[in-house]
Scaffold this active site. Structure first.
Site, PDB file in Angstrom:
ATOM      1  NE  ARG A 261      62.392 -21.269  -1.704  1.00  0.00           N
ATOM      2  CZ  ARG A 261      61.521 -20.750  -0.831  1.00  0.00           C
ATOM      3  NH1 ARG A 261      61.910 -19.851   0.061  1.00  0.00           N
ATOM      4  NH2 ARG A 261      60.258 -21.136  -0.833  1.00  0.00           N
ATOM      5  CD  GLU A 290      67.051 -23.528   3.606  1.00  0.00           C
ATOM      6  OE1 GLU A 290      65.980 -24.025   4.009  1.00  0.00           O
ATOM      7  OE2 GLU A 290      67.154 -22.381   3.172  1.00  0.00           O
ATOM      8  CG  HIS A 308      63.852 -21.127   5.271  1.00  0.00           C
ATOM      9  ND1 HIS A 308      64.056 -21.822   4.109  1.00  0.00           N
ATOM     10  CD2 HIS A 308      62.895 -20.213   4.968  1.00  0.00           C
ATOM     11  CE1 HIS A 308      63.265 -21.365   3.162  1.00  0.00           C
ATOM     12  NE2 HIS A 308      62.541 -20.366   3.667  1.00  0.00           N
TER      13      HIS A 308
HETATM   14  C1  DGY Z   1      58.185 -19.203   1.472  1.00  0.00           C
HETATM   15  O1  DGY Z   1      56.994 -19.127   1.768  1.00  0.00           O
HETATM   16  O2  DGY Z   1      58.553 -19.426   0.335  1.00  0.00           O
HETATM   17  C2  DGY Z   1      59.181 -19.004   2.581  1.00  0.00           C
HETATM   18  O3  DGY Z   1      60.450 -19.359   2.217  1.00  0.00           O
HETATM   19  C3  DGY Z   1      58.789 -19.710   3.859  1.00  0.00           C
HETATM   20  O4  DGY Z   1      57.694 -19.098   4.357  1.00  0.00           O
END
Ligand code: DGY
Length: 342
Positions: A261, A290, A308
């Protein structure tokens, strides 16, 4: 009367067919993200919500869903949901673990190889017509054999990244979520018994799937790894975990990889560390704010930036949608949702 589910964004037809046999559903948008207004009004009379990581499910949204009983996130991370507010109202919250582990671990290695071997830069170099013949010193990168990969977070994805490291002759070190949370507590460093069954005491090796990874403290990891890769959820203890001080302690010439993240990294501090030449490069699939990307990153050749796409394979996204629907169908059938997180 059957339940009604709001699906914020269209999911694959094959997955919706199964859900349609068990309940009624409405779809917010066919592509992109549902607006906040549409989300708030769409929740009227709805018992279940299937949402995306871009949907902010805060207390106001949860309150708007007065009949809401289950929120199924189509993602493994669920920092977009106010889980405490949902729990207070007895609403189940679920995520989609496991099905995206391999895709995300693969993409982590794609980033590691891209930054260390300057793949994106080399491609741009050639397309710009600058390749006028082989040259001994052209686009020299950094080799991986014998280097140390430091994994911050050693859950499913961290371990899948570690498994792939053996093929590249890379040594693996890791620290766990607990090591991160208690990194400044001297009592924790000297603890005798690890709190996680996967964690061995610090400075010993954990054997998982035949793989030996050394368990080290957070600071030992950042100070000794040639590549630091992030695999921890976003939580109050991990927000800006990689800040100015962490960059200062990272090995000169090391690389940072983030497929977890964005807000785990202080992007301004990252730009400073890159500008100072302290870091050799970075591979980022996620960003602090983002879809905005820090302008200081956009200009750099030694940074690979992806929008992402960690779990973005057709197979994985279909499996994620199916798992979110399975959780809702568990609830409809009166069972405990299989991936409940609260
Ligand atoms: C998640 O699933 O948390 C990812 O960031 C996206 O698939």
């Amino acid at each position: 009367m059957s339940s009604t589910i709001l699906i914020t964004r269209q999911l694959p037809e094959s997955v919706l067919e199964r859900l349609g046999a068990a309940c009624q559903y409405r779809i917010g948008v066919v592509s992109g993200s549902i607006t906040r207004e549409a989300l708030l009004t769409g929740l009227d009379g709805v018992e279940g919500l299937i949402c995306q990581l871009t949907d902010r499910i805060d207390e106001a949204v949860i309150e708007a869903g007065s009949k809401l009983r289950i929120i199924a996130n189509v993602a493994v991370g669920y920092n977009n949901i106010d889980v405490e507010a949902a729990t207070r109202r007895g609403i189940h919250v679920t995520n989609t673990p496991d099905v995206l582990t391999d895709a995300t671990a693969d993409l982590t290695w794609a980033l590691i190889l891209s930054v260390t071997r300057r793949i994106v830069e080399a491609d741009a170099f050639l397309r710009a017509g600058r390749f006028d013949g082989w040259d001994f010193e052209m686009l020299l990168g950094s080799g991986l054999t014998g280097k140390t990969l430091g994994l911050i977070g050693y859950g499913r994805i961290g371990r899948a990244v570690a498994r792939r490291a053996a093929g590249f002759g890379v040594n693996v070190q890791y620290c766990s979520r607990e090591d991160v949370a208690f990194r400044d507590d001297p009592r924790y460093q000297s603890r005798a018994v690890p709190s996680s069954p996967l964690a061995s005491p610090i400075n010993q090796s954990a054997h998982f799937d035949g793989l030996a990874a050394r368990h080290v403290s957070f600071y030992e990891l950042v100070e000794s790894a040639d590549i630091v890769s992030l695999h921890t959820p976003l939580a109050p203890t991990t927000r800006h975990l990689i800040d100015r001080e962490t960059f200062r302690r990272m090995k000169p010439g090391s690389y940072l990889i983030n497929t977890a993240r964005g807000p785990i990294v202080d992007e301004s501090a990252l730009v400073e560390a890159l500008d100072a030449g302290h870091l050799a490069g970075a591979g980022l699939d996620v960003f602090e704010d983002e879809p905005r990307v820090h302008p200081g990153l956009l200009q750099r050749q030694n940074v690979v930036l992806l929008p992402h796409i960690g779990s973005a394979t057709l197979e994985t996204r279909t499996a994620m949608a199916r798992l979110a629907v399975d959780n809702v169908m568990d609830w409809i059938a009166g069972r405990m949702p299989r991936n409940k997180v609260n």
